[in-house]
Design an enzyme around this catalytic site. Structure first.
Site, PDB file in Angstrom:
ATOM      1  N   SER A 189       0.765  -1.216   0.015  1.00  0.00           N
ATOM      2  CA  SER A 189       0.151   0.071  -0.009  1.00  0.00           C
ATOM      3  C   SER A 189       0.918   1.059  -0.101  1.00  0.00           C
ATOM      4  CB  SER A 189      -0.900  -0.023   1.320  1.00  0.00           C
ATOM      5  OG  SER A 189      -1.556   1.195   1.527  1.00  0.00           O
ATOM      6  N   TYR A 203      -1.427  -1.122  10.101  1.00  0.00           N
ATOM      7  CA  TYR A 203      -1.657  -1.260   8.601  1.00  0.00           C
ATOM      8  C   TYR A 203      -0.298  -0.655   8.018  1.00  0.00           C
ATOM      9  CZ  TYR A 203      -3.615  -1.207   4.134  1.00  0.00           C
ATOM     10  OH  TYR A 203      -3.910  -1.436   2.628  1.00  0.00           O
TER      11      TYR A 203
END
Ligand code: NAP
Length: 251
Positions: free
Chosen positions: A145, A158
């Site tokens: 990401s 995350y």
């Protein structure tokens, strides 16, 4: 790229019942791969993805497996290898978010994200490599990401997991480069899926204003890059990270 680019390649896409994984499975299936559409709980959705690949003339099978669980992951890989005898392509797509400011983040929310988004990727990569190294061929694509680079308020778990995936990608790629196996990472920006629904609802206009191309991505924007990284068109590329974010990271 010809339709037969991935003809007879066996591809496992984790978390492929919906979102980016479903688009990747569909794209690989359209280019000739025999796709295992993994899901954890979205059985009907995974069957629908597989059915649409078959309806378009491709080959696809849904298979359950919890990529955060060691036993379940091992059982999935065993089932894939028992059924197909080989595994050519692994797309580590399954992922979750459990956002919260770090100062008040509960440890289980940290751990769950690390367990799936980082440890799960390590585990499935290792299981795939056991076969691919013997076969001396294979391509693994890890969904990281842009938050791996940017951070992201409320996303310490995350961002840490996805940054870990980038390190894992480079280190593992180095270890296996001379054995015909390639490992690369993809860093999506804001893609419209269930994962980004809340942020789009709460701060959609603010996020949109930061994206130079003026739109959120769609899962198909990511699938095209993954197809390239699975194909022989990327035969000399390994250990790399590719951003697909409408220009967000250069703004
Ligand atoms: P999503 O719409 O929330 O879908 C998540 C997928 O992961 C679902 O198919 C889900 O399957 C699967 N999954 C969750 N836990 C699982 C587990 N334990 N075992 C197996 N599968 C599991 O997410 P997405 O937006 O498509 O994201 C896909 C990947 O891209 C993720 O790794 C995510 O971090 C990454 N990414 C997304 C964006 C974005 O903007 N959307 C941006 C950057 C990176 P079930 O429904 O069966 O549980």
């Amino acid at each position: 790229m010809s339709d037969a680019q991935l003809r007879d390649k066996i591809a496992l896409v984790t978390g492929a019942g919906r979102g980016i994984g479903a688009a990747i499975a569909t794209r690989l299936g359209a280019h000739g791969a025999q796709v295992i559409v993994n899901y954890r709980s979205s059985a009907e959705e995974a069957e629908a993805v597989a059915a649409s690949i078959r309806a378009a003339g491709g080959h696809a099978t849904p298979m359950q497996g919890d990529m955060a669980d060691a036993e379940s992951t091992e059982a999935l890989f065993k089932a894939v290898l028992d059924e197909h005898g080989t595994l050519d392509l692994l797309i580590n797509n399954a992922g979750i978010v459990k956002d919260g400011l770090l100062a008040s983040m509960r440890e289980p929310d940290w751990q769950k994200v690390i367990d799936l988004n980082l440890t799960g990727v390590m585990r499935s990569t290792r299981l795939a490599l056991r076969h691919m190294l013997r076969a001396r061929t294979g391509s693994i694509v890890n969904l990281a990401s842009i938050q791996a680079i940017r951070g992201g308020r409320g996303q310490a778990n995350y961002a840490a997991a996805k940054a870990g995936v980038l390190g894992l990608t480079r280190a593992a790629a180095l270890e296996v480069a001379d054995r015909g196996v390639r490992i690369n990472a993809v860093l999506p920006g804001f893609i419209s899926t269930d994962m980004t629904q809340v942020i789009q609802r709460r701060a959609g206009d603010q996020v949109l204003a930061q994206i130079p191309m003026g739109r959120f991505g769609v899962p198909e924007d990511v699938a095209g890059l993954v197809l390239f990284l699975c194909s022989d068109d990327s035969a000399y590329i390994t250990g790399q990270s590719f951003t697909v974010d409408g220009g967000l990271s250069i703004a």
